[in-house]
Design a protein around this motif. Structure first.
Motif, PDB file in Angstrom:
ATOM      1  N   LEU A 184       2.994 -11.169   4.878  1.00 52.85           N
ATOM      2  CA  LEU A 184       1.641 -10.982   4.362  1.00 52.85           C
ATOM      3  C   LEU A 184       1.424  -9.479   4.236  1.00 52.85           C
ATOM      4  CD1 LEU A 184      -0.212 -13.561   6.649  1.00 52.85           C
ATOM      5  CD2 LEU A 184       0.628 -13.884   4.321  1.00 52.85           C
ATOM      6  N   VAL A 185       0.940  -9.040   3.092  1.00 54.32           N
ATOM      7  CA  VAL A 185       0.782  -7.599   2.852  1.00 54.32           C
ATOM      8  C   VAL A 185      -0.606  -7.132   3.271  1.00 54.32           C
ATOM      9  CG1 VAL A 185       0.788  -5.775   1.098  1.00 54.32           C
ATOM     10  CG2 VAL A 185       2.399  -7.679   0.932  1.00 54.32           C
ATOM     11  N   LEU A 186      -0.612  -6.024   4.000  1.00 56.38           N
ATOM     12  CA  LEU A 186      -1.885  -5.450   4.451  1.00 56.38           C
ATOM     13  C   LEU A 186      -1.942  -3.996   3.988  1.00 56.38           C
ATOM     14  CD1 LEU A 186      -3.127  -5.954   8.134  1.00 56.38           C
ATOM     15  CD2 LEU A 186      -4.307  -4.776   6.293  1.00 56.38           C
ATOM     16  N   ASP A 187      -2.717  -3.739   2.936  1.00 60.94           N
ATOM     17  CA  ASP A 187      -2.879  -2.369   2.430  1.00 60.94           C
ATOM     18  C   ASP A 187      -4.112  -1.771   3.099  1.00 60.94           C
ATOM     19  OD1 ASP A 187      -3.528  -0.046   1.038  1.00 60.94           O
ATOM     20  OD2 ASP A 187      -2.867  -0.838  -0.880  1.00 60.94           O
ATOM     21  N   GLY A 210       6.904  -1.703   7.545  1.00 64.69           N
ATOM     22  CA  GLY A 210       6.255  -0.885   6.523  1.00 64.69           C
ATOM     23  C   GLY A 210       6.817   0.524   6.547  1.00 64.69           C
ATOM     24  N   PHE A 211       6.327   1.348   5.594  1.00 64.07           N
ATOM     25  CA  PHE A 211       6.788   2.733   5.498  1.00 64.07           C
ATOM     26  C   PHE A 211       6.322   3.542   6.708  1.00 64.07           C
ATOM     27  CE2 PHE A 211       6.806   1.315   1.059  1.00 64.07           C
ATOM     28  CZ  PHE A 211       8.079   1.719   0.694  1.00 64.07           C
ATOM     29  N   SER A 212       6.825   4.777   6.806  1.00 63.26           N
ATOM     30  CA  SER A 212       6.449   5.661   7.910  1.00 63.26           C
ATOM     31  C   SER A 212       4.962   5.989   7.852  1.00 63.26           C
ATOM     32  CB  SER A 212       7.211   6.983   7.805  1.00 63.26           C
ATOM     33  OG  SER A 212       8.582   6.749   7.898  1.00 63.26           O
ATOM     34  N   SER A 213       4.393   6.116   9.023  1.00 60.50           N
ATOM     35  CA  SER A 213       3.002   6.594   9.152  1.00 60.50           C
ATOM     36  C   SER A 213       1.998   5.828   8.304  1.00 60.50           C
ATOM     37  CB  SER A 213       2.895   8.075   8.778  1.00 60.50           C
ATOM     38  OG  SER A 213       3.632   8.831   9.673  1.00 60.50           O
ATOM     39  N   CYS A 214       2.101   4.500   8.325  1.00 64.40           N
ATOM     40  CA  CYS A 214       1.037   3.781   7.618  1.00 64.40           C
ATOM     41  C   CYS A 214       0.221   2.954   8.603  1.00 64.40           C
ATOM     42  CB  CYS A 214       1.549   2.979   6.440  1.00 64.40           C
ATOM     43  SG  CYS A 214       2.750   1.794   6.853  1.00 64.40           S
ATOM     44  N   ALA A 228      -5.622  -8.824  10.642  1.00 60.63           N
ATOM     45  CA  ALA A 228      -4.350  -9.193  11.279  1.00 60.63           C
ATOM     46  C   ALA A 228      -4.576 -10.162  12.432  1.00 60.63           C
ATOM     47  CB  ALA A 228      -3.638  -7.929  11.772  1.00 60.63           C
ATOM     48  N   LEU A 229      -5.652  -9.955  13.173  1.00 54.23           N
ATOM     49  CA  LEU A 229      -5.918 -10.854  14.307  1.00 54.23           C
ATOM     50  C   LEU A 229      -6.184 -12.272  13.805  1.00 54.23           C
ATOM     51  CD1 LEU A 229      -6.291 -11.143  17.369  1.00 54.23           C
ATOM     52  CD2 LEU A 229      -8.716 -10.585  17.042  1.00 54.23           C
ATOM     53  N   ASN A 230      -6.901 -12.389  12.708  1.00 50.85           N
ATOM     54  CA  ASN A 230      -7.152 -13.728  12.153  1.00 50.85           C
ATOM     55  C   ASN A 230      -5.848 -14.402  11.728  1.00 50.85           C
ATOM     56  OD1 ASN A 230      -9.876 -13.965  12.605  1.00 50.85           O
ATOM     57  ND2 ASN A 230     -10.393 -12.834  10.749  1.00 50.85           N
ATOM     58  N   PHE A 273       3.440  -6.890   6.396  1.00 48.66           N
ATOM     59  CA  PHE A 273       3.989  -5.685   5.767  1.00 48.66           C
ATOM     60  C   PHE A 273       2.822  -4.756   5.491  1.00 48.66           C
ATOM     61  CE2 PHE A 273       5.857  -3.052   2.450  1.00 48.66           C
ATOM     62  CZ  PHE A 273       7.130  -2.828   2.958  1.00 48.66           C
ATOM     63  N   VAL A 274       2.806  -3.625   6.210  1.00 52.79           N
ATOM     64  CA  VAL A 274       1.673  -2.698   6.125  1.00 52.79           C
ATOM     65  C   VAL A 274       1.980  -1.609   5.090  1.00 52.79           C
ATOM     66  CG1 VAL A 274       0.158  -1.174   7.435  1.00 52.79           C
ATOM     67  CG2 VAL A 274       1.251  -3.084   8.584  1.00 52.79           C
TER      68      VAL A 274
END
Ligand code: DC
Length: 229
Positions: free
Chosen positions: A201-204, A11-15, A217-219, A147-148
Motif C-alpha cells: 500500500l503506497v503512502l505519500d 521506501g527511499f531514504s529519508s521519507c 497506517a494504523l488503520n 511503501f512510503v
C-alpha cells in the motif's frame, strides 16, 4: 489475544519510514527493527578496519567478526544499534557512514548476512521492520506492506533539519546530493534493489502531517490484524 502480524515498511531514504515504524510499534506494542542501522553498522566496521568494498575475501572474513544486536532504549522508545558490544547508534548516522553505506548494502554477502538475522527476528511476528527490501525479500509474506514516498525536495529539507541538530555547517545541497546518490544506488543495484512490492500500500506523505500519516497506517494495521485472527 489478537494475532500478531509482520508490518514491512519500505521506501527511499529519508521519507519518514523510521518515524512511522517506531510510532506503529509503540502503539501496537510490537518490536521495531530499523534494518538500515544494521547496514550502517556494517559500513562503520568496514570503514574503521579499512575493508575494501571489492575485496570479497576480506569482506567475508570481516563478517565473521561482526556481531550486531539491538538493545531497547527507554528514553527514545526504540532500540539502539550495538556493534560488537559498542553502542554505535549516533556514530552510524554521521555523514562519513551515510556517504558509504549504500555501497556496502549493495554487496551480496553483506545482504545475506543481514537478511538472515532479520528473518530470525521476525519469527515470532509482532514486528514493524523498515528498510528497502522488507516486503520484497525479507518478508515477502508480510501481512501488511507499506511503501512510503515523499517528494525529493521535501525529503532533503526534512533530513537537513535533522542533521543540523548535530552538524550546523551542513548544507541543503550536500544533503540533497547524498540522498540522490543513495537512492540511485539503492534502486539500481543488482541484489535486492529497492522496489515497491506488488501488494504494498503506497503512502505519500509529501503533504500530510506525521499524525495523519500515522492514522492512515494504523488503520491499515488494524484491518490486517483483524484479518489475521
Ligand atoms: O534507512 P537508512 O538510510 O538508514 O539505510 C541505510 C542504507 O542501507 C541505505 O543506503 C539503504 C540500505 N538499506 C538496504 O539496502 N536495505 C535495507 N533493508 C535497509 C537499508
Amino acid at each position: 489475544m489478537a494475532n500478531k502480524i509482520i508490518i514491512a515498511i519500505d521506501g527511499f531514504s529519508s521519507c519518514g519510514k523510521s518515524t512511522l515504524a517506531k510510532a506503529l510499534a509503540v502503539k501496537l506494542e510490537y518490536v521495531f527493527i530499523d534494518t538500515g542501522a544494521m547496514y550502517r553498522a556494517i559500513a562503520l566496521y568496514f570503514l574503521r578496519n579499512g575493508i575494501s568494498f571489492d575485496d570479497n575475501v576480506a569482506i567475508e572474513n570481516a563478517l565473521t567478526k561482526i556481531k550486531l544486536n539491538f538493545q531497547y532504549n527507554t528514553a527514545s522508545q526504540k532500540s539502539d544499534m550495538f556493534l560488537n558490544g559498542e553502542n554505535v547508534e549516533l556514530l552510524i548516522r554521521e555523514m562519513k557512514v551515510s556517504s558509504k553505506v549504500s555501497e556496502v548494502a549493495a554487496i551480496a554477502v553483506v545482504r545475506d548476512f543481514a537478511v538472515a538475522q532479520q528473518q530470525a527476528m521476525g519469527q515470532a511476528k509482532g514486528i514493524v521492520m523498515d528498510g528497502r527490501d522488507i516486503g520484497t525479500v525479507v518478508f515477502p509474506k508480510a501481512e501488511l506492506k507499506i511503501f512510503v514516498t515523499a517528494l525529493p525536495e521535501i525529503r532533503a529539507n526534512r533530513r537537513l533539519l535533522e542533521l543540523q541538530a548535530t552538524n550546523p555547517a551542513i548544507t541543503l545541497q550536500e544533503v540533497a546530493e547524498n540522498l540522490q546518490h543513495r537512492d540511485l544506488i539503492d534502486s539500481t543495484r543488482e541484489h535486492s534493489p529497492l522496489r515497491q512490492a506488488d501488494d504494498a500500500l503506497v503512502l505519500d506523505n509529501s503533504n500530510i502531517s506525521r499524525e495523519a500519516q500515522f492514522e492512515i497506517a494504523l488503520n491499515w494495521a488494524k484491518e490486517r490484524i483483524a484479518l489475521a485472527n
